[in-house]
Structures are given as C-alpha cells and as structure tokens.
Design a protein around this motif. Sequence first.
Motif, short mmCIF file in Angstrom:
data_model
loop_
_atom_site.label_atom_id
_atom_site.label_comp_id
_atom_site.label_asym_id
_atom_site.label_seq_id
_atom_site.Cartn_x
_atom_site.Cartn_y
_atom_site.Cartn_z
N LEU A 191 0.84 -1.20 0.00
CA LEU A 191 0.00 0.00 0.00
C LEU A 191 0.87 1.24 0.00
CD1 LEU A 191 -2.75 -0.73 2.68
CD2 LEU A 191 -3.05 -0.59 0.23
N ALA A 192 0.36 2.28 -0.60
CA ALA A 192 0.95 3.62 -0.46
C ALA A 192 0.19 4.27 0.71
CB ALA A 192 0.77 4.41 -1.75
N PRO A 193 0.75 4.23 1.92
CA PRO A 193 -0.02 4.57 3.12
C PRO A 193 -0.51 6.01 3.21
CG PRO A 193 2.29 4.31 3.65
CD PRO A 193 2.12 3.88 2.22
N PHE A 194 0.12 6.93 2.47
CA PHE A 194 -0.30 8.32 2.56
C PHE A 194 -1.43 8.65 1.58
CE2 PHE A 194 4.13 8.62 4.18
CZ PHE A 194 3.82 9.03 5.47
N GLU A 195 -1.79 7.71 0.69
CA GLU A 195 -2.92 7.95 -0.20
C GLU A 195 -4.20 8.06 0.63
OE1 GLU A 195 -3.24 4.83 -3.09
OE2 GLU A 195 -1.60 5.63 -4.30
N ALA A 196 -5.08 8.95 0.23
CA ALA A 196 -6.34 9.12 0.96
C ALA A 196 -7.15 7.83 1.01
CB ALA A 196 -7.16 10.24 0.32
N SER A 197 -7.04 7.01 -0.03
CA SER A 197 -7.83 5.77 -0.10
C SER A 197 -7.18 4.59 0.62
CB SER A 197 -8.06 5.40 -1.56
OG SER A 197 -6.82 5.19 -2.21
N ALA A 198 -5.99 4.75 1.17
CA ALA A 198 -5.27 3.62 1.78
C ALA A 198 -6.08 2.89 2.86
CB ALA A 198 -3.92 4.08 2.32
N VAL A 250 -9.29 2.50 3.16
CA VAL A 250 -10.37 1.75 2.51
C VAL A 250 -9.79 0.57 1.74
CG1 VAL A 250 -12.26 1.89 0.84
CG2 VAL A 250 -11.81 3.81 2.38
N LYS A 251 -8.67 0.77 1.04
CA LYS A 251 -8.02 -0.32 0.32
C LYS A 251 -7.62 -1.44 1.29
CE LYS A 251 -6.17 2.46 -3.46
NZ LYS A 251 -4.95 3.01 -4.08
N LEU A 252 -7.07 -1.06 2.44
CA LEU A 252 -6.67 -2.06 3.43
C LEU A 252 -7.88 -2.84 3.93
CD1 LEU A 252 -4.00 -2.87 5.04
CD2 LEU A 252 -5.18 -1.79 6.91
N GLU A 253 -8.98 -2.14 4.19
CA GLU A 253 -10.20 -2.83 4.64
C GLU A 253 -10.71 -3.80 3.58
OE1 GLU A 253 -12.56 0.58 5.61
OE2 GLU A 253 -11.66 0.79 7.61
N TRP A 254 -10.63 -3.42 2.30
CA TRP A 254 -11.05 -4.31 1.21
C TRP A 254 -10.16 -5.54 1.15
CZ3 TRP A 254 -15.21 -4.83 -1.83
CH2 TRP A 254 -16.13 -3.79 -1.83
N ALA A 255 -8.85 -5.33 1.29
CA ALA A 255 -7.92 -6.46 1.28
C ALA A 255 -8.19 -7.40 2.45
CB ALA A 255 -6.48 -5.95 1.32
N LEU A 256 -8.44 -6.84 3.62
CA LEU A 256 -8.74 -7.67 4.79
C LEU A 256 -10.04 -8.45 4.58
CD1 LEU A 256 -7.98 -8.61 7.61
CD2 LEU A 256 -9.18 -6.59 8.51
N ARG A 257 -11.02 -7.80 3.99
CA ARG A 257 -12.29 -8.49 3.71
C ARG A 257 -12.05 -9.69 2.79
NH1 ARG A 257 -15.29 -4.29 1.87
NH2 ARG A 257 -15.81 -3.77 4.00
N ALA A 258 -11.17 -9.53 1.79
CA ALA A 258 -10.85 -10.65 0.88
C ALA A 258 -10.18 -11.79 1.64
CB ALA A 258 -9.95 -10.16 -0.25
N VAL A 259 -9.33 -11.47 2.60
CA VAL A 259 -8.68 -12.51 3.41
C VAL A 259 -9.72 -13.24 4.25
CG1 VAL A 259 -7.11 -12.90 5.35
CG2 VAL A 259 -6.42 -11.39 3.47
#
Length: 155
Positions: A123-130, A132-141
């Motif tokens: 992830l690019a942690p400073f992106e505003a969407s980071a 939400v992206k992390l939550e989506w990845a966790l949901r996939a796991v």
Amino acid sequence: MSGAPPRSEALHGTAVSIGGTGVLLLGAPGSGKSDLALRLIDRGALLIADDLVLLGVHGEAIRLSGTGNMTGRMEIRGIGLCGMPHVDNAPFRLAALCDLPPERLPTPEHRRWLGIAVPAVRLAPFEASAPVKLEWALRAVVDGTFTTSKERAFR
C-alpha cells in the motif's frame, strides 16, 4: 538444536485490529505506518501496538500484541504520545507493506513469520484511499477470496 521456527518474535511496525482481526503495518521509519493506523483508528479500528509488535504462535496461528509501557499509546508525529482505543491482542491475518510500491493489478502474495504464511498487500499509506483499500484487502482474506498464488519468503 531443532530446525523448528521460534514461537515468538518482536518486529518494528504498528498493529491494529479491524473487526477483531489483526493487521500488521510494516515499513521503514517515516513510511506512513502510524499515519495509516491513525486513519484506521478514526474509522473504528483498535490499536494493538505502535512501534514494536510482538508476534506469538498460538496453536496454528499467530497473534499480534503490544509490549511494555506503550500499550494503548501511539506516537503521533508532531503531537507526541497519545492514548488510543486499544485491544491487547488479535489474530494476525494480514500484513500491509508500506514501503514497497503497490502494483496496479497485483497477484496476491504471502510472507512468512514464525513458519506461518500470512497474506500481504503493498500500500501507499499516505494515499487518501489507503484505509479503505486495506479494509477491502482484509475483507478478501476473511472471505477467503485472497489466493495463495504468489507466496514469498519474508527476509
């Protein structure tokens, strides 16, 4: 001496619990781990540990926990040490690699700690969407849609 992996390990990183599931944020100092964790906490996550995270094998899984007097505290750059909503530990289900460039269409990858493979995302942690992206990845796991086609040994 046996070739068995160690039962615990301390790592430089930040860990949060999202819905009772542990996520480990990894990267060099200043790479955005605490910034991303702060935004996740603002979205309802709970802090597990900031700066030093203990990984411990429990049965067939790894649990993330804090160490020492930093429990429930997080360093917010420019502000100082702050108390945060926290939890003592959580099962380690996802690693977020904050200092590796994310791929546009990544193939799922895994890293190994203590002999156990754990899904990992870049992830690019400073992106505003980071967050939400992390939550989506966790949901996939958690949903089981994160596949094991690109496993990499950590270190």
